[in-house]
Write a protein that holds these residues in place. Structure first.
Motif, PDB file in Angstrom:
ATOM      1  N   VAL A  45      -1.013 -11.143  -6.499  1.00  5.93           N
ATOM      2  CA  VAL A  45       0.221 -11.334  -5.737  1.00  5.93           C
ATOM      3  C   VAL A  45       0.707 -10.068  -5.060  1.00  5.93           C
ATOM      4  N   GLY A  46       0.326  -8.914  -5.515  1.00  4.11           N
ATOM      5  CA  GLY A  46       0.803  -7.655  -4.951  1.00  4.11           C
ATOM      6  C   GLY A  46       1.834  -7.007  -5.855  1.00  4.11           C
ATOM      7  N   PHE A  47       1.984  -5.720  -5.681  1.00  5.71           N
ATOM      8  CA  PHE A  47       2.858  -4.944  -6.547  1.00  5.71           C
ATOM      9  C   PHE A  47       4.323  -5.332  -6.372  1.00  5.71           C
ATOM     10  N   CYS A  70      -5.745   4.377 -11.958  1.00  2.00           N
ATOM     11  CA  CYS A  70      -4.501   3.614 -11.747  1.00  2.00           C
ATOM     12  C   CYS A  70      -4.339   3.234 -10.280  1.00  2.00           C
ATOM     13  N   PHE A  71      -4.627   4.156  -9.378  1.00  2.00           N
ATOM     14  CA  PHE A  71      -4.510   3.859  -7.951  1.00  2.00           C
ATOM     15  C   PHE A  71      -5.491   2.753  -7.557  1.00  2.00           C
ATOM     16  N   GLY A  72      -6.715   2.859  -8.033  1.00  2.00           N
ATOM     17  CA  GLY A  72      -7.698   1.804  -7.754  1.00  2.00           C
ATOM     18  C   GLY A  72      -7.279   0.468  -8.345  1.00  2.00           C
ATOM     19  N   GLY A  73      -6.752   0.480  -9.567  1.00  4.11           N
ATOM     20  CA  GLY A  73      -6.298  -0.757 -10.195  1.00  4.11           C
ATOM     21  C   GLY A  73      -5.125  -1.389  -9.461  1.00  4.11           C
ATOM     22  N   LEU A  74      -4.180  -0.556  -9.003  1.00  5.71           N
ATOM     23  CA  LEU A  74      -3.046  -1.094  -8.255  1.00  5.71           C
ATOM     24  C   LEU A  74      -3.472  -1.624  -6.886  1.00  5.71           C
ATOM     25  N   LEU A  75      -4.416  -0.973  -6.236  1.00  2.66           N
ATOM     26  CA  LEU A  75      -4.934  -1.496  -4.973  1.00  2.66           C
ATOM     27  C   LEU A  75      -5.653  -2.819  -5.194  1.00  2.66           C
ATOM     28  N   TYR A  76      -6.429  -2.897  -6.250  1.00  2.00           N
ATOM     29  CA  TYR A  76      -7.112  -4.148  -6.590  1.00  2.00           C
ATOM     30  C   TYR A  76      -6.077  -5.248  -6.834  1.00  2.00           C
ATOM     31  N   PHE A  77      -5.020  -4.932  -7.557  1.00  2.00           N
ATOM     32  CA  PHE A  77      -3.952  -5.887  -7.835  1.00  2.00           C
ATOM     33  C   PHE A  77      -3.253  -6.313  -6.542  1.00  2.00           C
ATOM     34  N   PHE A  94       0.825  -1.207   0.000  1.00  2.00           N
ATOM     35  CA  PHE A  94       0.000   0.000   0.000  1.00  2.00           C
ATOM     36  C   PHE A  94       0.862   1.261   0.000  1.00  2.00           C
ATOM     37  N   ILE A  95       1.924   1.265   0.808  1.00  2.48           N
ATOM     38  CA  ILE A  95       2.802   2.440   0.890  1.00  2.48           C
ATOM     39  C   ILE A  95       3.487   2.690  -0.457  1.00  2.48           C
TER      40      ILE A  95
END
Length: 171
Positions: A159-161, A147-154, A101-102
């Motif tokens: 597996v995570g960013f 993009c922020f929502g998509g990365l949080l969903y991912f 998240f950070i």
């Protein structure tokens, strides 16, 4: 009266030229201070003249109307940018939901503020009209929020960013 002042000044400046010069500078400075304190500064605004708004006078932008002062905003941007330097190596070793998240938040904020600054600097009103900057900024806000929502969903449903970056580097 004017003849007397010229006569006294002329005589005084012949006898004491250095003192006459310093007194003239001092009186000029006093007059400038008095004049400057009595006149309120006028903020320059963009003024449209003519029916097609072609001729514009004024150079200063409208006052900043956001909640943060520009200096505070600039400081926050720099703290995040400098904080990202140790964040990425630490994130490779400390992989978890909070670190994901950070990292995603800092990357998104850094990208948003960076391109938003470019839009503010180069999509100016005098050249492109008053409508272009708000339109570009609105589009950029939608892109960054998506993009922020998509990365949080991912992060939370895959597996995570950080793990994805590790997998990309091992290829």
């Amino acid at each position: 009266k004017q003849w007397y002042q010229r006569r006294v000044r002329g005589h005084f400046s012949k006898i004491y030229p250095t003192m006459a010069f310093s007194l003239s500078l001092a009186s000029r400075a006093v007059c400038q201070r008095m004049l400057a304190s009595s006149i309120q500064p006028i903020q320059c605004r963009t003024i449209f003249t003519g029916s097609q708004n072609l001729a514009k006078l004024g150079t200063a932008p409208a006052p900043y109307k956001s909640g943060l002062l520009p200096s505070t905003h600039w400081t926050i941007e720099r703290v995040i940018a400098v904080g990202m330097l140790p964040l990425y190596p630490i994130a490779l070793y400390v992989d978890g939901p909070a670190m994901n998240f950070i990292v995603v938040s800092s990357v998104t904020m850094h990208a948003y503020w960076g391109l938003d600054g470019v839009i503010k600097d180069y999509a100016f009103e005098r050249r492109y009209g008053p409508a272009l900057m708000p339109i570009l900024r609105a589009i950029w806000k939608v892109i960054c929020a998506t993009c922020f929502g998509g990365l949080l969903y991912f992060n939370y449903n895959d597996v995570g960013f950080i793990a994805a970056v590790k997998k990309l580097w091992t290829m």
